[in-house]
Design a protein around this motif. Structure first.
Motif, PDB file in Angstrom:
ATOM      1  N   VAL A 460       0.853  -1.519  -0.282  1.00 25.81           N
ATOM      2  CA  VAL A 460      -0.406  -0.100  -0.115  1.00 25.81           C
ATOM      3  C   VAL A 460       1.168   0.775  -0.404  1.00 25.81           C
ATOM      4  O   VAL A 460       0.605   2.441  -0.712  1.00 25.81           O
ATOM      5  CB  VAL A 460      -0.524   0.265   1.001  1.00 25.81           C
ATOM      6  N   ALA A 461       2.317   1.453   0.306  1.00 22.36           N
ATOM      7  CA  ALA A 461       2.626   2.634   0.697  1.00 22.36           C
ATOM      8  C   ALA A 461       4.524   1.796   0.965  1.00 22.36           C
ATOM      9  O   ALA A 461       5.179   1.175   1.214  1.00 22.36           O
ATOM     10  CB  ALA A 461       2.725   3.170   1.812  1.00 22.36           C
ATOM     11  N   THR A 462       4.981   3.090   0.042  1.00 22.13           N
ATOM     12  CA  THR A 462       6.677   3.433   0.241  1.00 22.13           C
ATOM     13  C   THR A 462       7.197   3.375   0.840  1.00 22.13           C
ATOM     14  O   THR A 462       6.997   5.896   1.789  1.00 22.13           O
ATOM     15  CB  THR A 462       7.014   2.782  -0.957  1.00 22.13           C
ATOM     16  N   PHE A 463       7.898   3.900   2.644  1.00 23.70           N
ATOM     17  CA  PHE A 463       8.885   4.682   3.208  1.00 23.70           C
ATOM     18  C   PHE A 463      10.236   3.832   3.005  1.00 23.70           C
ATOM     19  O   PHE A 463      10.574   3.393   3.383  1.00 23.70           O
ATOM     20  CB  PHE A 463       9.160   3.804   4.761  1.00 23.70           C
ATOM     21  N   MET A 464      10.948   5.035   1.795  1.00 21.55           N
ATOM     22  CA  MET A 464      12.765   5.337   1.402  1.00 21.55           C
ATOM     23  C   MET A 464      13.700   6.258   1.933  1.00 21.55           C
ATOM     24  O   MET A 464      13.240   6.642   2.054  1.00 21.55           O
ATOM     25  CB  MET A 464      12.587   5.361   0.013  1.00 21.55           C
ATOM     26  N   TRP A 496       2.462   6.909  -0.977  1.00 14.17           N
ATOM     27  CA  TRP A 496       0.754   5.573  -1.000  1.00 14.17           C
ATOM     28  C   TRP A 496       1.112   4.670  -2.528  1.00 14.17           C
ATOM     29  O   TRP A 496       1.335   5.581  -3.707  1.00 14.17           O
ATOM     30  CB  TRP A 496      -0.341   6.845  -0.906  1.00 14.17           C
ATOM     31  N   ASN A 497       1.422   3.768  -2.142  1.00  6.84           N
ATOM     32  CA  ASN A 497       1.400   3.369  -3.739  1.00  6.84           C
ATOM     33  C   ASN A 497      -0.073   3.025  -4.681  1.00  6.84           C
ATOM     34  O   ASN A 497      -0.631   2.722  -5.851  1.00  6.84           O
ATOM     35  CB  ASN A 497       1.687   1.378  -4.227  1.00  6.84           C
ATOM     36  N   THR A 508       2.611   6.600  -9.652  1.00  8.02           N
ATOM     37  CA  THR A 508       3.695   6.578  -8.952  1.00  8.02           C
ATOM     38  C   THR A 508       4.811   5.378  -9.370  1.00  8.02           C
ATOM     39  O   THR A 508       6.005   4.662  -8.248  1.00  8.02           O
ATOM     40  CB  THR A 508       3.324   5.302  -7.503  1.00  8.02           C
ATOM     41  N   LEU A 509       4.246   5.122 -10.558  1.00  8.90           N
ATOM     42  CA  LEU A 509       5.968   4.272 -11.634  1.00  8.90           C
ATOM     43  C   LEU A 509       6.987   5.459 -11.267  1.00  8.90           C
ATOM     44  O   LEU A 509       6.914   7.085 -11.620  1.00  8.90           O
ATOM     45  CB  LEU A 509       4.985   4.953 -13.475  1.00  8.90           C
ATOM     46  N   HIS A 510       8.213   5.082 -11.106  1.00 11.40           N
ATOM     47  CA  HIS A 510       9.152   5.866 -11.055  1.00 11.40           C
ATOM     48  C   HIS A 510      10.826   4.687 -10.769  1.00 11.40           C
ATOM     49  O   HIS A 510      10.228   4.036 -11.411  1.00 11.40           O
ATOM     50  CB  HIS A 510       9.476   5.451  -9.113  1.00 11.40           C
TER      51      HIS A 510
END
Length: 544
Positions: A460-464, A496-497, A508-510
């Motif tokens: 659901v989410a990314t934390f980098m 948020w993905n 969110t394509l990164h």
């Protein structure tokens, strides 16, 4: 654009620990490349020992030469008189029978060479493999392409782009080295063997120029020669349609190797082709860069990498802001985190000074032993890919107390449950030579994706977290949202993905842009849908 002004940059040094290197994967992690320095130091010591022993051996040979020369200069001027002395006659016979034999057939040189070879073989397991050389060469070509770098400048140790006909510095490193003709030949040969004549022409042109400038003389450490470079360059030009230049280079090659039957046949072939079809103008056979099967958004991706977060549209969006953020959590009241909202669609936030220098070093050091080539989803399995060049390790809470502290802080800032299995273990990544990760989604886009193996839903989410700084390159580019974020040491990015309805957010394509100069380390925490039911509520609204 969606990037704001309160970004702070800083630099740090990395402490290197020795870890095992997998076959042909040294180039995928700068940590492994740094470790190769210590291996070469050992080789230098071995070579010094070899030189010392060979010097002693040659001194003995010189002494024998001087002794015999002196005899012929002084004692043997009158041969009849000298040979009348039985002692002189005996020493002559003895010398010719055994002393010359011992000198000429001495095993000492062979023994010295064998010791050097044995010492080299002891370190061989830690030396780069052919795949590393190829990977490093491909990394240089990737940097050339993404940052539009001039090959002639790279050869001089400069990172320059031609703008309005003038070379402009993209970055001027504190330390650099020029490349040799042989260096350029090997890069060009890697491209040549992949039928990539766009790159082989440019690198082999520089190789030929440098070999010519050195008089075409071969030196022992070189893998290639002027003749090799001319041969490969001629055929590369032929494949790009520049037959007249291919003929000219082949004729030059025949001056060096007039009996080369294959080149003679090529010359005849090129001459016949030119008779049938006159040579094209120089603009008709311009080099065309190969297309990419994986990268459909190449132009946008590369533009965002080149601008490195300097897009100007962001400053016109009044809804983006910086503040001191607590998320209503008592643990952050006395020490709120500096938050920078970078984008609203997709929602992307940068948290400054999220991690301390000590914590970053703890994470990197703990990850050293577990670093392995990074993989990507390939159906239900995972596999390595050229569009992701890095090594990664997974750290459980038990690996180091800092891991647990970071999980707690991530939970306070996001309000989400990040404990395993609702959050994946912390992934630590170290990028390699020209290390990158081409455009991708963090969330699964297929029901068979390995992401679902935890049975806790999608990401659901990314934390980098940025664990290090870099000198140039390495930005995080959001392709469809059209903005990029430069590496901000000790900061963290959150996004948020998924939409609230559970659908993947295509914005969110990164991508992780290639690292131009520097040693890039990041840590990723991927948070899954399950476990967030009362923390991040779902919605049936297709618009959310």
């Amino acid at each position: 654009m969606k990037y704001s002004t309160c970004v702070c940059f800083s630099w740090s040094l990395l402490t290197v620990a020795v870890i095992p290197v997998s076959f042909g994967e040294m180039y995928t992690s700068l940590l492994n490349v740094k470790q190769a320095i210590s291996v070469e130091r050992k080789l230098i010591d071995y070579l010094k020992t070899y030189i010392d022993h060979e010097s002693e051996r040659l001194e003995d040979v010189k002494r024998f030469y001087a002794k015999v020369s002196d005899l012929h200069t002084e004692l043997y001027k009158g041969p009849a008189t000298a040979m009348a002395n039985p002692l002189v006659a005996f020493t002559l016979i003895k010398r010719l029978h055994s002393e010359w034999l011992n000198v000429v057939h001495s095993n000492e040189a062979q023994e010295n060479t064998q010791v050097l070879r044995s010492s080299y073989e002891k370190e061989e397991a830690d030396l780069p493999k052919l795949e590393d050389l190829q990977g490093a060469a491909q990394g240089l070509m990737r940097l050339q392409d993404v940052y539009v770098l001039q090959v002639a400048s790279l050869v001089r140790g400069l990172f320059q782009r031609v703008t309005e006909g003038q070379p402009i510095d993209i970055y001027r490193p504190a330390v650099s080295v020029p490349l040799s003709g042989d260096d350029c030949f090997l890069v060009g040969k890697v491209a040549y063997e992949q039928h990539d004549y766009y790159h082989s022409v440019q690198w082999l042109e520089e190789s030929v120029r440098l070999f010519r400038g050195a008089g075409g003389e071969w030196i022992p450490e070189n893998a290639g020669t002027l003749e090799d470079a001319l041969d490969h360059l001629a055929f590369s030009h032929f494949k790009t349609g520049n037959i007249s230049y291919a003929l000219s280079l082949s004729q030059e090659l025949l001056h060096h190797d007039p009996m080369n039957g294959r080149v003679l046949q090529n010359v005849e072939k090129y001459e016949r082709l030119l008779v049938r079809s006159p040579p094209l103008s120089i603009t008709d056979h311009g080099l065309k860069r190969p297309t990419s099967n994986n990268l459909r958004t190449r132009d946008t991706y590369e533009t965002l990498c080149q601008t490195q977060g300097s897009q100007q549209m962001h400053f016109k969006n009044p809804r983006l802001f910086c503040d001191f953020f607590t998320n209503g959590n008592p643990g952050l009241l006395l020490l709120p985190v500096r938050r920078e909202v970078l984008s609203l669609q997709p929602y992307v936030v940068l948290y400054h000074n999220f991690i301390t220098d000590t914590e970053a070093e703890d994470i990197k050091t703990t990850a050293h032993a577990g670093l392995r080539r990074s993989v990507v989803a390939a159906g239900e399995k995972q596999a390595t890919a050229e569009y992701r060049i890095s090594k990664s390790a997974w750290l459980k809470d038990s690996a180091h107390s800092t891991v647990g502290k970071l999980d707690q802080k991530i939970s306070m800032l996001t309000g989400l449950n990040v404990k395993h299995p609702y959050g994946e273990y912390l992934q630590v990544v170290n990028y390699g030579i020209g290390g990158h990760y081409e455009p991708h989604f963090d969330h699964a886009t297929s029901p068979s994706s390995p992401v679902f193996k935890l049975k806790t839903g999608n990401r659901v989410a990314t934390f980098m977290i940025y664990l290090s700084s870099v000198e140039a390159g390495g930005s995080t580019a959001f392709i469809y949202a059209n903005f990029s974020i430069p590496v901000v040491e000790k900061a963290a990015i959150f996004w948020w993905n998924l939409h609230r309805n559970g659908q993947g957010n295509e914005d969110t394509l990164h991508a992780g842009c290639p690292v131009l100069i520097g040693d890039k380390w990041v840590a990723n925490k991927w948070i899954h849908e399950h476990g967030q039911e009362f923390l991040h509520r779902c919605s049936l609204n297709p618009e959310e």
